[in-house]
Design an enzyme around this catalytic site. Structure first.
Site, PDB file in Angstrom:
ATOM      1  N   TYR A  60       0.793  -1.232   0.000  1.00  0.00           N
ATOM      2  CA  TYR A  60       0.000   0.000   0.000  1.00  0.00           C
ATOM      3  C   TYR A  60       0.825   1.282   0.000  1.00  0.00           C
ATOM      4  O   TYR A  60       0.266   2.363  -0.172  1.00  0.00           O
ATOM      5  CB  TYR A  60      -0.932   0.008   1.220  1.00  0.00           C
ATOM      6  CG  TYR A  60      -2.217  -0.744   0.968  1.00  0.00           C
ATOM      7  CD1 TYR A  60      -2.225  -2.139   0.966  1.00  0.00           C
ATOM      8  CD2 TYR A  60      -3.400  -0.074   0.726  1.00  0.00           C
ATOM      9  CE1 TYR A  60      -3.388  -2.837   0.726  1.00  0.00           C
ATOM     10  CE2 TYR A  60      -4.573  -0.769   0.480  1.00  0.00           C
ATOM     11  CZ  TYR A  60      -4.564  -2.148   0.489  1.00  0.00           C
ATOM     12  OH  TYR A  60      -5.724  -2.826   0.238  1.00  0.00           O
ATOM     13  N   LYS A  99       2.135 -15.251   4.348  1.00  0.00           N
ATOM     14  CA  LYS A  99       2.526 -16.134   3.240  1.00  0.00           C
ATOM     15  C   LYS A  99       4.036 -16.324   3.328  1.00  0.00           C
ATOM     16  O   LYS A  99       4.796 -16.011   2.393  1.00  0.00           O
ATOM     17  CB  LYS A  99       2.084 -15.484   1.911  1.00  0.00           C
ATOM     18  CG  LYS A  99       2.271 -16.353   0.683  1.00  0.00           C
ATOM     19  CD  LYS A  99       1.240 -17.470   0.539  1.00  0.00           C
ATOM     20  CE  LYS A  99       1.530 -18.307  -0.692  1.00  0.00           C
ATOM     21  NZ  LYS A  99       0.683 -19.511  -0.780  1.00  0.00           N
ATOM     22  N   ASP A 122      -3.617 -18.649   2.055  1.00  0.00           N
ATOM     23  CA  ASP A 122      -4.517 -19.441   1.191  1.00  0.00           C
ATOM     24  C   ASP A 122      -5.348 -20.408   2.024  1.00  0.00           C
ATOM     25  O   ASP A 122      -6.572 -20.511   1.859  1.00  0.00           O
ATOM     26  CB  ASP A 122      -3.730 -20.153   0.070  1.00  0.00           C
ATOM     27  CG  ASP A 122      -2.407 -20.769   0.519  1.00  0.00           C
ATOM     28  OD1 ASP A 122      -2.054 -20.631   1.712  1.00  0.00           O
ATOM     29  OD2 ASP A 122      -1.733 -21.395  -0.314  1.00  0.00           O
ATOM     30  N   ASP A 128      -7.123  -6.626   3.818  1.00  0.00           N
ATOM     31  CA  ASP A 128      -8.140  -6.026   2.946  1.00  0.00           C
ATOM     32  C   ASP A 128      -9.002  -7.118   2.328  1.00  0.00           C
ATOM     33  O   ASP A 128     -10.231  -7.076   2.400  1.00  0.00           O
ATOM     34  CB  ASP A 128      -7.455  -5.210   1.840  1.00  0.00           C
ATOM     35  CG  ASP A 128      -8.461  -4.666   0.846  1.00  0.00           C
ATOM     36  OD1 ASP A 128      -9.486  -4.129   1.292  1.00  0.00           O
ATOM     37  OD2 ASP A 128      -8.230  -4.797  -0.377  1.00  0.00           O
ATOM     38  N   ASP A 155     -13.228  -8.589   3.384  1.00  0.00           N
ATOM     39  CA  ASP A 155     -14.407  -8.623   2.506  1.00  0.00           C
ATOM     40  C   ASP A 155     -15.000 -10.036   2.517  1.00  0.00           C
ATOM     41  O   ASP A 155     -16.217 -10.213   2.560  1.00  0.00           O
ATOM     42  CB  ASP A 155     -14.059  -8.224   1.055  1.00  0.00           C
ATOM     43  CG  ASP A 155     -14.385  -6.761   0.741  1.00  0.00           C
ATOM     44  OD1 ASP A 155     -14.176  -5.907   1.630  1.00  0.00           O
ATOM     45  OD2 ASP A 155     -14.859  -6.477  -0.375  1.00  0.00           O
TER      46      ASP A 155
HETATM   47  C1  IPM Z   1     -10.838  -0.771   2.210  1.00  0.00           C
HETATM   48  C2  IPM Z   1     -10.668  -0.363   0.764  1.00  0.00           C
HETATM   49  C3  IPM Z   1      -9.382   0.431   0.580  1.00  0.00           C
HETATM   50  C4  IPM Z   1      -8.222  -0.499   0.960  1.00  0.00           C
HETATM   51  C5  IPM Z   1      -9.157   1.030  -0.821  1.00  0.00           C
HETATM   52  C6  IPM Z   1     -10.339   1.809  -1.293  1.00  0.00           C
HETATM   53  C7  IPM Z   1      -7.933   1.865  -0.848  1.00  0.00           C
HETATM   54  O1  IPM Z   1     -10.726  -1.468  -0.062  1.00  0.00           O
HETATM   55  O2  IPM Z   1     -10.915   0.104   3.077  1.00  0.00           O
HETATM   56  O3  IPM Z   1     -10.943  -1.972   2.473  1.00  0.00           O
HETATM   57  O4  IPM Z   1      -7.755  -1.273   0.113  1.00  0.00           O
HETATM   58  O5  IPM Z   1      -7.781  -0.424   2.099  1.00  0.00           O
HETATM   59 MN    MN Z   2     -11.266  -3.301   0.954  1.00  0.00          MN
END
Ligand code: IPM
Ligand code: MN
Ligand code: NAD
Length: 350
Positions: free
Chosen positions: A134, A185, A218, A242, A246
């Protein structure tokens, strides 16, 4: 003597961020006994497209004076990917050194998960938030030719790795949790993740009351689907955190319920939903505001109002129980109606 008001910077940003922040902030105000003084910061695509300004220095400076930031989302299909995300969101996380990204995965109701036979899910992710892929170091050579080379640097520092690992262990200990799992990893990233390995086991040795575990990323992705209840506290890298959060949101009812806090224990912290600006549903008043509402609860806890944070969680559990939710959760309410239902609950009107 009355407590000093807490100054909250509101950054609704783009897309559904502009819809969910006002709703969630009303809920936060209703739930808390703290006096909150809010100021709006118009950062995001509209401003950028109109003036070319992303995040002027004066606003960065002004933010130093605040107790917390409450942010919606950044990102707009009219703007090249990365400009708003890096120029505003990542700049906030980096400049204010918000190194601990706390992302709780909590299954509030069994029927919200797409998993079969899911047990209770209650995991706290600690995502390192200031390093890794990042940082934006890299470049391109021979751009546009058949010989083009693109580099993006993965950078980890001893200090950066140690502070997030220690933060996760301290949190786990203070909350009476059982186990801290490192996800990395190290079998491939033999420099950067070997550093994670060495620091993790070194710090872990100071916490005799906690179990420690390690998963390769993984295998961890598989485990999150097959046995998420086996995870307790997780510490991981920026990029893996990240992606996995999700996935974590998906097994707990979706992005409409996933909250996060970007914490600098000595400075300005920021609270936001995990989701983005969702251009596909923006402007329709159907975005689920609960992720942002739960981020508001995390903000209240951070500001010292645990009671207010609990009240918000109770209100969220109540709207979920009574199906007073937006369409993606099978409900019939608009975003604003969900907000009204939460307010009614908090006012004792239901
Ligand atoms: C999150 C988002 C951000 C990240 C992006 C938009 C930069 O996906 O907050 O999870 O990758 O951290
Ligand atoms: Mn994200
Ligand atoms: P997204 O999280 O915006 O949306 C993914 C999917 O989930 C979409 O179908 C969306 O409609 C749905 N969704 C998200 N939040 C929802 C909610 N509250 N209620 C109901 N449905 C919801 O991810 P994306 O589509 O990959 O990204 C869109 C933009 O947002 C991009 O510009 C991206 O860079 C940005 N982004 C920003 C952040 C942030 O500001 N923290 C996080 C992720 C993505």
């Amino acid at each position: 003597m009355p407590n000093k008001p807490k100054k909250i910077a509101l950054i609704p940003g783009d897309g559904i961020g502009k819809e969910v922040i006002p709703i969630a902030f009303e809920v936060v105000k209703k739930a808390t006994t703290l006096e909150l003084k809010a100021q709006n910061f118009a950062l995001g695509s509209e401003r950028y497209l109109q003036t070319g300004e992303l995040f002027p220095e004066a606003e960065k400076k002004a933010l130093q004076d605040f107790d917390a930031v409450f942010l919606g989302a950044l990102g707009d299909p009219r703007v090249k990917p990365g400009i708003l995300e890096r120029g505003i969101l990542l700049t906030l996380r980096f400049e204010f050194d918000q190194y601990a990204n706390l992302r709780p995965l909590k299954l509030y109701r069994k029927d919200l998960t797409p998993l079969k036979n899911a047990a209770a899910i209650d995991v706290m992710f600690f995502r390192e938030n200031t390093e890794d892929l990042y940082i934006g170091a890299g470049g391109v050579l021979k751009k546009g030719t058949a010989d083009e080379v693109a580099l993006q640097e993965l950078v980890q520092t001893r200090k950066g790795v140690e502070r997030i690992i220690r933060y996760a262990f301290e949190w786990a200990k203070s909350k009476g949790r059982q186990k801290v799992t490192l996800i990395d990893k190290c079998n491939v990233l033999t420099y950067a993740h070997d550093l994670w390995q060495r620091v993790f086991w070194e710090v872990a040795s100071e916490y005799s009351s906690l179990e420690k575990d390690h998963l390769l990323v993984d295998a961890a992705a598989m485990k999150m689907v097959l046995a998420p209840e086996s995870l307790d506290v997780v510490v991981t890298t920026n990029m893996f955190g990240d992606i996995l959060t999700d996935l974590g949101a998906a097994i707990c009812g979706g992005l409409g319920l996933a909250a996060s806090g970007n914490i600098n224990p000595e400075g300005l912290s920021m609270f936001e939903p995990v989701h983005g600006s969702a251009p596909d549903i923006a402007g329709k008043n159907i975005a689920n505001p609960l992720a942002t509402v739960l981020a508001g609860a995390m903000m209240l806890e951070h500001l010292g109002d645990n009671r207010g944070a609990c009240k918000i969680e109770e209100a969220v559990v109540w709207v979920l129980e009574h199906k007073k939710v937006t369409p993606e959760l099978g409900g019939m309410l608009s975003s604003t109606e969900v907000g009204e239902a939460l307010l009614a609950y908090l006012e004792g009107k239901v």
